[in-house]
Design a protein around this motif. Structure first.
Motif, PDB file in Angstrom:
ATOM      1  N   ALA A  54       0.633  -1.192   0.121  1.00 23.98           N
ATOM      2  CA  ALA A  54       0.308   0.033   0.065  1.00 23.98           C
ATOM      3  C   ALA A  54       1.256   1.004  -0.072  1.00 23.98           C
ATOM      4  O   ALA A  54       0.555   2.240  -0.473  1.00 23.98           O
ATOM      5  N   VAL A  55       2.079   1.618   1.225  1.00 21.45           N
ATOM      6  CA  VAL A  55       2.844   2.435   0.680  1.00 21.45           C
ATOM      7  C   VAL A  55       3.036   2.890   0.170  1.00 21.45           C
ATOM      8  O   VAL A  55       3.472   3.463  -0.897  1.00 21.45           O
ATOM      9  N   VAL A  56       3.787   1.894  -1.297  1.00 20.12           N
ATOM     10  CA  VAL A  56       4.451   1.873  -2.208  1.00 20.12           C
ATOM     11  C   VAL A  56       3.622   2.190  -3.624  1.00 20.12           C
ATOM     12  O   VAL A  56       4.304   2.889  -4.644  1.00 20.12           O
ATOM     13  N   GLY A  57       2.453   2.012  -3.430  1.00 20.47           N
ATOM     14  CA  GLY A  57       1.360   2.419  -4.065  1.00 20.47           C
ATOM     15  C   GLY A  57       0.882   4.008  -4.678  1.00 20.47           C
ATOM     16  O   GLY A  57       1.052   4.062  -5.701  1.00 20.47           O
ATOM     17  N   VAL A  58       1.312   4.066  -3.060  1.00 17.44           N
ATOM     18  CA  VAL A  58       0.929   5.442  -2.968  1.00 17.44           C
ATOM     19  C   VAL A  58       1.633   6.275  -3.033  1.00 17.44           C
ATOM     20  O   VAL A  58       1.587   7.220  -3.925  1.00 17.44           O
ATOM     21  N   GLU A  59       2.794   6.167  -2.822  1.00 20.85           N
ATOM     22  CA  GLU A  59       4.132   6.510  -3.560  1.00 20.85           C
ATOM     23  C   GLU A  59       4.510   6.858  -5.357  1.00 20.85           C
ATOM     24  O   GLU A  59       4.461   8.001  -5.659  1.00 20.85           O
ATOM     25  N   THR A  60       3.727   5.629  -5.579  1.00 19.26           N
ATOM     26  CA  THR A  60       3.952   5.338  -7.008  1.00 19.26           C
ATOM     27  C   THR A  60       3.135   6.626  -7.370  1.00 19.26           C
ATOM     28  O   THR A  60       3.142   7.692  -8.314  1.00 19.26           O
ATOM     29  N   TYR A  61       2.299   6.620  -6.786  1.00 18.01           N
ATOM     30  CA  TYR A  61       0.876   7.513  -7.002  1.00 18.01           C
ATOM     31  C   TYR A  61       1.268   8.975  -6.749  1.00 18.01           C
ATOM     32  O   TYR A  61       1.764   9.706  -7.638  1.00 18.01           O
ATOM     33  N   ILE A  62       1.837   8.788  -6.126  1.00 16.25           N
ATOM     34  CA  ILE A  62       2.337  10.808  -5.861  1.00 16.25           C
ATOM     35  C   ILE A  62       3.188  11.078  -6.080  1.00 16.25           C
ATOM     36  O   ILE A  62       3.316  12.358  -7.316  1.00 16.25           O
ATOM     37  N   SER A  63       4.156  10.521  -6.788  1.00 17.10           N
ATOM     38  CA  SER A  63       5.615  10.533  -7.187  1.00 17.10           C
ATOM     39  C   SER A  63       5.435  10.768  -9.553  1.00 17.10           C
ATOM     40  O   SER A  63       6.107  11.736  -9.116  1.00 17.10           O
ATOM     41  N   ILE A  64       4.164  10.010  -9.295  1.00 24.39           N
ATOM     42  CA  ILE A  64       4.604   9.961 -10.847  1.00 24.39           C
ATOM     43  C   ILE A  64       3.427  10.744 -11.267  1.00 24.39           C
ATOM     44  O   ILE A  64       3.972  11.056 -11.834  1.00 24.39           O
ATOM     45  N   PHE A  65       2.262  10.824 -10.524  1.00 30.25           N
ATOM     46  CA  PHE A  65       1.080  11.554 -11.215  1.00 30.25           C
ATOM     47  C   PHE A  65       1.044  13.075 -10.427  1.00 30.25           C
ATOM     48  O   PHE A  65       0.508  13.740 -10.903  1.00 30.25           O
ATOM     49  N   LEU A  66       0.727  12.396  -9.386  1.00 33.16           N
ATOM     50  CA  LEU A  66       0.620  13.945  -8.303  1.00 33.16           C
ATOM     51  C   LEU A  66       1.113  15.168  -8.715  1.00 33.16           C
ATOM     52  O   LEU A  66       1.153  15.887  -9.106  1.00 33.16           O
ATOM     53  N   VAL A  67       2.709  14.564  -8.279  1.00 33.17           N
ATOM     54  CA  VAL A  67       4.360  15.732  -8.135  1.00 33.17           C
ATOM     55  C   VAL A  67       4.811  16.443  -9.038  1.00 33.17           C
ATOM     56  O   VAL A  67       3.879  17.522  -9.295  1.00 33.17           O
ATOM     57  N   PRO A  68       4.670  15.814 -10.174  1.00 37.78           N
ATOM     58  CA  PRO A  68       4.648  16.742 -11.612  1.00 37.78           C
ATOM     59  C   PRO A  68       3.996  16.917 -12.190  1.00 37.78           C
ATOM     60  O   PRO A  68       4.050  18.285 -12.426  1.00 37.78           O
ATOM     61  N   ALA A  69       2.379  17.583 -12.036  1.00 33.27           N
ATOM     62  CA  ALA A  69       1.102  17.889 -12.556  1.00 33.27           C
ATOM     63  C   ALA A  69       1.483  19.071 -11.565  1.00 33.27           C
ATOM     64  O   ALA A  69       1.077  20.242 -11.817  1.00 33.27           O
ATOM     65  N   ILE A  70       1.703  19.321 -10.125  1.00 39.64           N
ATOM     66  CA  ILE A  70       1.480  20.489  -9.852  1.00 39.64           C
ATOM     67  C   ILE A  70       3.162  21.101  -9.784  1.00 39.64           C
ATOM     68  O   ILE A  70       3.183  22.338  -9.738  1.00 39.64           O
ATOM     69  N   LYS A  71       3.875  20.658  -9.460  1.00 41.65           N
ATOM     70  CA  LYS A  71       5.129  21.152  -9.975  1.00 41.65           C
ATOM     71  C   LYS A  71       5.058  22.175 -11.632  1.00 41.65           C
ATOM     72  O   LYS A  71       5.592  23.154 -11.173  1.00 41.65           O
TER      73      LYS A  71
END
Length: 159
Positions: A54-71
């Protein structure tokens, strides 16, 4: 109060940052699979393995999908005659004003991923540090480099 800079970096920056984030994330998934295999051999509880997934799944979503868009939404810049205004950040927005009189040299750089998307990064060097404006279209990066160089040279002549 000064308004935010007007210019955004290229929208393709999101793809570049996603690809860049994918590399360490793949390594993390490989380690997770190895951990899952070893968990059975060393009697590690199933709940620990499930939480790890679960932690790696959430990390994957955050680092690959969420962070680049916000950045991308937060990255802005603007070049004035006397200064360069740079704004970036995710949770904490950093705003930097670089006086033209402090600019020593300006470069463009391009790694293999940026080259694939026809993008380049402009680096602005001062005596103290280097500032970057990432992921601009190649022609825009070249024009910006030349413009900053010209403005910095004019300021030196004024001294």
């Amino acid at each position: 109060m000064r308004q935010s800079p007007e210019n955004y970096i290229a929208k393709e920056a999101v793809k570049v940052w996603r690809i860049t984030a994918l590399i360490p994330t793949l390594l993390l998934w490989i380690l997770l699979i190895l951990f899952t295999f070893l968990a059975g051999k060393f009697s590690i509880p199933v709940w620990v393995v499930l939480i790890s997934w679960a932690v790696v799944g959430v990390e994957t979503y955050i680092s690959i999908f969420l962070v680049p868009a916000i950045k991308w939404r937060r990255w802005r810049y603007q070049v004035f005659e006397q200064e360069i205004d740079i704004q970036h950040g995710i949770l904490i927005i950093k705003r930097t004003l670089v006086p033209m009189i402090r600019v020593q040299h300006v470069d463009t750089k391009q790694g293999p991923i940026l080259k694939r998307f026809k993008l380049a990064t402009v680096t602005i060097s001062t005596a103290a540090t280097t500032h970057e404006i990432p992921a601009l279209h190649e022609e825009e990066a070249s024009d910006l480099r030349d413009k900053i160089s010209q403005l910095a040279r004019v300021d030196e002549d004024d001294i």
